[in-house]
Design a protein around this motif. Structure first.
Motif, mmCIF file in Angstrom:
data_model
loop_
_atom_site.group_PDB
_atom_site.id
_atom_site.type_symbol
_atom_site.label_atom_id
_atom_site.label_comp_id
_atom_site.label_asym_id
_atom_site.label_seq_id
_atom_site.Cartn_x
_atom_site.Cartn_y
_atom_site.Cartn_z
ATOM 1 N N TRP A 44 18.058 -2.252 -1.506
ATOM 2 C CA TRP A 44 17.155 -2.803 -2.516
ATOM 3 C C TRP A 44 17.328 -4.311 -2.707
ATOM 4 O O TRP A 44 16.425 -4.979 -3.226
ATOM 5 C CB TRP A 44 17.392 -2.109 -3.854
ATOM 6 C CG TRP A 44 18.785 -2.293 -4.407
ATOM 7 C CD1 TRP A 44 19.873 -1.533 -4.140
ATOM 8 C CD2 TRP A 44 19.229 -3.324 -5.300
ATOM 9 N NE1 TRP A 44 20.984 -2.016 -4.807
ATOM 10 C CE2 TRP A 44 20.604 -3.109 -5.533
ATOM 11 C CE3 TRP A 44 18.587 -4.391 -5.926
ATOM 12 C CZ2 TRP A 44 21.347 -3.933 -6.358
ATOM 13 C CZ3 TRP A 44 19.329 -5.217 -6.756
ATOM 14 C CH2 TRP A 44 20.704 -4.985 -6.965
ATOM 15 N N GLU A 50 11.047 -10.946 -4.132
ATOM 16 C CA GLU A 50 9.615 -10.897 -3.813
ATOM 17 C C GLU A 50 8.840 -10.096 -4.851
ATOM 18 O O GLU A 50 7.643 -10.304 -5.047
ATOM 19 C CB GLU A 50 9.425 -10.291 -2.424
ATOM 20 C CG GLU A 50 9.988 -11.169 -1.311
ATOM 21 C CD GLU A 50 9.938 -10.494 0.039
ATOM 22 O OE1 GLU A 50 9.493 -9.308 0.103
ATOM 23 O OE2 GLU A 50 10.346 -11.125 1.037
ATOM 24 N N ARG A 51 9.520 -9.164 -5.517
ATOM 25 C CA ARG A 51 8.852 -8.366 -6.548
ATOM 26 C C ARG A 51 8.437 -9.233 -7.741
ATOM 27 O O ARG A 51 7.635 -8.805 -8.568
ATOM 28 C CB ARG A 51 9.769 -7.228 -6.999
ATOM 29 C CG ARG A 51 10.127 -6.259 -5.868
ATOM 30 C CD ARG A 51 11.039 -5.150 -6.360
ATOM 31 N NE ARG A 51 11.490 -4.276 -5.283
ATOM 32 C CZ ARG A 51 10.820 -3.238 -4.807
ATOM 33 N NH1 ARG A 51 9.646 -2.938 -5.314
ATOM 34 N NH2 ARG A 51 11.305 -2.497 -3.833
ATOM 35 N N SER A 75 3.449 2.942 0.119
ATOM 36 C CA SER A 75 4.682 3.511 0.658
ATOM 37 C C SER A 75 4.452 3.972 2.091
ATOM 38 O O SER A 75 3.549 3.497 2.782
ATOM 39 C CB SER A 75 5.157 4.662 -0.233
ATOM 40 O OG SER A 75 6.490 5.040 0.103
ATOM 41 N N SER A 101 2.145 -5.918 2.310
ATOM 42 C CA SER A 101 3.097 -5.672 1.225
ATOM 43 C C SER A 101 3.260 -4.173 1.010
ATOM 44 O O SER A 101 2.392 -3.370 1.364
ATOM 45 C CB SER A 101 2.620 -6.329 -0.074
ATOM 46 O OG SER A 101 1.377 -5.788 -0.490
ATOM 47 N N THR A 102 4.380 -3.812 0.424
ATOM 48 C CA THR A 102 4.641 -2.425 0.064
ATOM 49 C C THR A 102 5.402 -2.413 -1.250
ATOM 50 O O THR A 102 5.910 -3.449 -1.703
ATOM 51 C CB THR A 102 5.431 -1.695 1.166
ATOM 52 O OG1 THR A 102 5.527 -0.302 0.859
ATOM 53 C CG2 THR A 102 6.846 -2.267 1.308
ATOM 54 N N THR A 103 5.486 -1.248 -1.870
ATOM 55 C CA THR A 103 6.147 -1.134 -3.167
ATOM 56 C C THR A 103 7.557 -0.575 -3.050
ATOM 57 O O THR A 103 8.448 -0.960 -3.801
ATOM 58 C CB THR A 103 5.308 -0.245 -4.112
ATOM 59 O OG1 THR A 103 3.998 -0.799 -4.230
ATOM 60 C CG2 THR A 103 5.934 -0.163 -5.490
ATOM 61 N N THR A 104 7.778 0.328 -2.109
ATOM 62 C CA THR A 104 9.052 1.040 -2.030
ATOM 63 C C THR A 104 9.932 0.531 -0.895
ATOM 64 O O THR A 104 9.442 -0.028 0.089
ATOM 65 C CB THR A 104 8.814 2.552 -1.806
ATOM 66 O OG1 THR A 104 8.238 2.757 -0.507
ATOM 67 C CG2 THR A 104 7.869 3.109 -2.874
ATOM 68 N N THR A 105 11.238 0.774 -1.027
ATOM 69 C CA THR A 105 12.168 0.384 0.035
ATOM 70 C C THR A 105 11.948 1.227 1.288
ATOM 71 O O THR A 105 12.125 0.732 2.405
ATOM 72 C CB THR A 105 13.621 0.538 -0.443
ATOM 73 O OG1 THR A 105 13.811 1.858 -0.980
ATOM 74 C CG2 THR A 105 13.943 -0.474 -1.523
ATOM 75 N N MET A 108 9.107 -0.336 3.062
ATOM 76 C CA MET A 108 9.539 -1.545 3.760
ATOM 77 C C MET A 108 10.269 -1.201 5.054
ATOM 78 O O MET A 108 10.097 -1.873 6.085
ATOM 79 C CB MET A 108 10.435 -2.384 2.847
ATOM 80 C CG MET A 108 10.923 -3.686 3.475
ATOM 81 S SD MET A 108 9.578 -4.789 4.036
ATOM 82 C CE MET A 108 8.974 -5.402 2.464
ATOM 83 N N TYR A 123 7.351 -7.448 -0.383
ATOM 84 C CA TYR A 123 7.182 -6.507 -1.483
ATOM 85 C C TYR A 123 6.041 -6.968 -2.385
ATOM 86 O O TYR A 123 5.834 -8.158 -2.603
ATOM 87 C CB TYR A 123 8.472 -6.381 -2.305
ATOM 88 C CG TYR A 123 9.518 -5.519 -1.656
ATOM 89 C CD1 TYR A 123 9.362 -4.137 -1.598
ATOM 90 C CD2 TYR A 123 10.661 -6.088 -1.093
ATOM 91 C CE1 TYR A 123 10.323 -3.337 -0.988
ATOM 92 C CE2 TYR A 123 11.630 -5.302 -0.485
ATOM 93 C CZ TYR A 123 11.455 -3.922 -0.433
ATOM 94 O OH TYR A 123 12.392 -3.136 0.178
ATOM 95 N N TYR A 124 5.300 -5.998 -2.888
ATOM 96 C CA TYR A 124 4.182 -6.261 -3.794
ATOM 97 C C TYR A 124 4.735 -6.731 -5.139
ATOM 98 O O TYR A 124 5.723 -6.176 -5.645
ATOM 99 C CB TYR A 124 3.391 -4.971 -3.977
ATOM 100 C CG TYR A 124 2.056 -5.092 -4.667
ATOM 101 C CD1 TYR A 124 0.967 -5.667 -4.020
ATOM 102 C CD2 TYR A 124 1.867 -4.593 -5.952
ATOM 103 C CE1 TYR A 124 -0.280 -5.745 -4.631
ATOM 104 C CE2 TYR A 124 0.628 -4.669 -6.580
ATOM 105 C CZ TYR A 124 -0.439 -5.250 -5.915
ATOM 106 O OH TYR A 124 -1.659 -5.322 -6.525
#
Length: 460
Positions: A44, A50-51, A75, A101-105, A108, A123-124
């Motif tokens: 994480w 980036e979040r 995701s 972009s993505t939200t979850t690890t 990613m 990350y978004y």
């Protein structure tokens, strides 16, 4: 007229202020939960800033003096769709710099594994005004593509104020999502109305999207991207037969794969496996929980039912198991489900028996496999209807019927093969959504100054 304009402005300002107050409160209260969740998933720290809209020098240099297309994939599932879209978009718009972009690890992890190095991966941003403004100011995208219904107000408000066209692709609305957006239409209707293009999966979704505020001229019915994503030809990243040999499974043994299972479904499959093994001694069980961080919990359930198992992640560090030494392989890794699907005798599609919504049945269909799912497949209602109408899958009402159907199919190879052939036929009949989606995006962006390459004909 002026009074009405002022009144509309006050309403709009009030809605935004209320949203930001409520979001900030919810963000503060929920932060500990989401932080602990990220820690459990691991990895994480990298990209954490980036979040909040802070990006490193390497990304900034890569996008300097470039036309950027920002794609967002929440995701793992959406990452697979993005992979398909990027492959089709790049030849049409070769001068674009694509950032995903993505939200979850876990999302990613899939981005880094599946997309080449020249595609930006971030990350978004959390949906606070400062963070989304910072992110959009840095990337300055020509356009934004959201995969499936990921609607964050501050992000869309800021994008609209900057004049950035936003596309919603593979738009699918479950009954629950539809009711939620409808209930808060004062907030979401203007957001849907501002979308430059919407790729709906079917007429039912298109109707719902129009009711939620999407402009009819912005909507195109393109089908489901998941059909195209399921046929993605990749080099084999996992030698499943070798893994099965390592856990003592003999060649030709019957294999039940429980894919993307949710809480309660693993225990049901474990009980039924023990019952069915009396009839089919060579039977082996593979469980792939939807959320790999539940694997320890699932392992305890298997032990409680007397099912001997091994974790997928531990196989590399130990010697082979003897035949019959274990009953189940518990897959606690990500991105490997379809490789196990390829070698299944029967596939159970999870989140359909003890939870609502269902997981993607298209991937097993594209592999020509016999599949079974429970009554709760709301997120794939149209797809399920197609599979059922063409006798390409079996839908059961409850756990008791699941055990009966599994037993019948294990004993009936011709029926399994026919189910698989029918499923493959359904998938092939529904291909082409990626090209239609790309056409929608390109047609809009062609009105600007971007270079658009001629469309290649099949076989060129």
């Amino acid at each position: 007229m002026l009074a009405e304009s002022n009144r509309n402005l006050m309403v709009k300002t009030g809605v935004r202020t209320l949203y930001n107050i409520l979001f900030t409160v919810c963000f503060i209260l929920s932060s500990p939960y989401y932080f602990m969740r990220m820690r459990r998933r691991g990895n994480w720290r990298k990209g954490f800033a980036e979040r909040f809209g802070n990006y490193d020098t390497k990304l900034k240099q890569a996008i300097t003096n470039r036309h950027v297309l920002w794609m967002h994939a929440v995701s793992v599932g959406e990452v697979n769709l993005c992979t398909q879209l990027i492959r089709a978009l790049e030849p049409r718009m070769p001068n674009l710099k694509i950032v995903v972009s993505t939200t979850t690890t876990t999302g990613m992890g899939e981005l880094r594994r599946k997309l080449p190095s020249h595609i930006g991966k971030i990350y978004y941003p959390i949906d606070r005004r400062l963070y989304v403004s910072r992110a959009l100011s840095t990337l300055q995208p020509e356009a934004i593509v959201l995969v499936e219904a990921e609607i964050w107000p501050n992000f869309l408000w800021r994008a609209r104020s900057l004049g950035k066209p936003v596309f919603l692709v593979n738009a699918r609305l479950s009954g629950r999502s539809y009711r939620g957006y409808k209930r808060f239409s004062f907030l979401f209707k203007p957001l849907f109305a501002g979308l430059a293009g919407v790729g709906a999966q079917n007429e039912a979704d298109a109707l719902r999207l129009r009711e939620l505020g999407c402009r009819p001229e912005a909507i195109r019915i393109v089908g489901s991207l998941k059909f195209d994503a399921a046929k993605l030809d990749e080099r084999r990243l996992l030698d499943v037969p070798a893994l099965l040999r390592q856990v003592g499974v003999k060649p030709g043994a019957r294999l039940i794969v429980g894919g993307s299972t949710h809480a309660g479904e693993e225990a049901i499959l474990a009980e039924q496996y023990l019952q069915l093994r009396a009839r089919f001694p060579d039977l082996f069980l593979v469980l792939v929980p939807r959320h790999f961080e539940r694997s320890r919990e699932v392992g305890r359930e298997l032990e409680a039912h007397g099912v001997k198992f091994a974790f997928r992640s531990e196989l590399a560090s130990r010697e082979d198991f003897a035949p019959g030494e274990i009953d189940c392989l518990l897959v606690n890794t990500t991105g490997e489900l379809k490789y196990f699907y390829e070698h299944a005798t029967i596939i159970f599609v999870g989140k359909s028996l003890t939870a609502e919504g269902g997981q993607n049945p298209i991937e097993p269909g594209a592999l020509g496999k016999a599949m079974v799912f429970g009554p709760n497949m709301q997120n794939f209602a149209e797809v399920v209807r197609s599979f059922r109408e063409q006798k390409a899958a079996v839908q059961v009402r409850d756990a008791a019927e699941l055990e009966q159907v599994l037993g019948d199919l294990l004993a009936d190879e011709p029926r399994r093969q026919q189910l698989g052939r029918n499923a493959l036929k359904v998938v092939r009949e529904n291909l082409g959504a990626v090209e239609r989606t790309v056409d929608m995006i390109v047609d809009h962006l062609a009105k600007g100054e971007l270079y658009i390459a001629p469309k290649r004909l099949n076989g060129d």
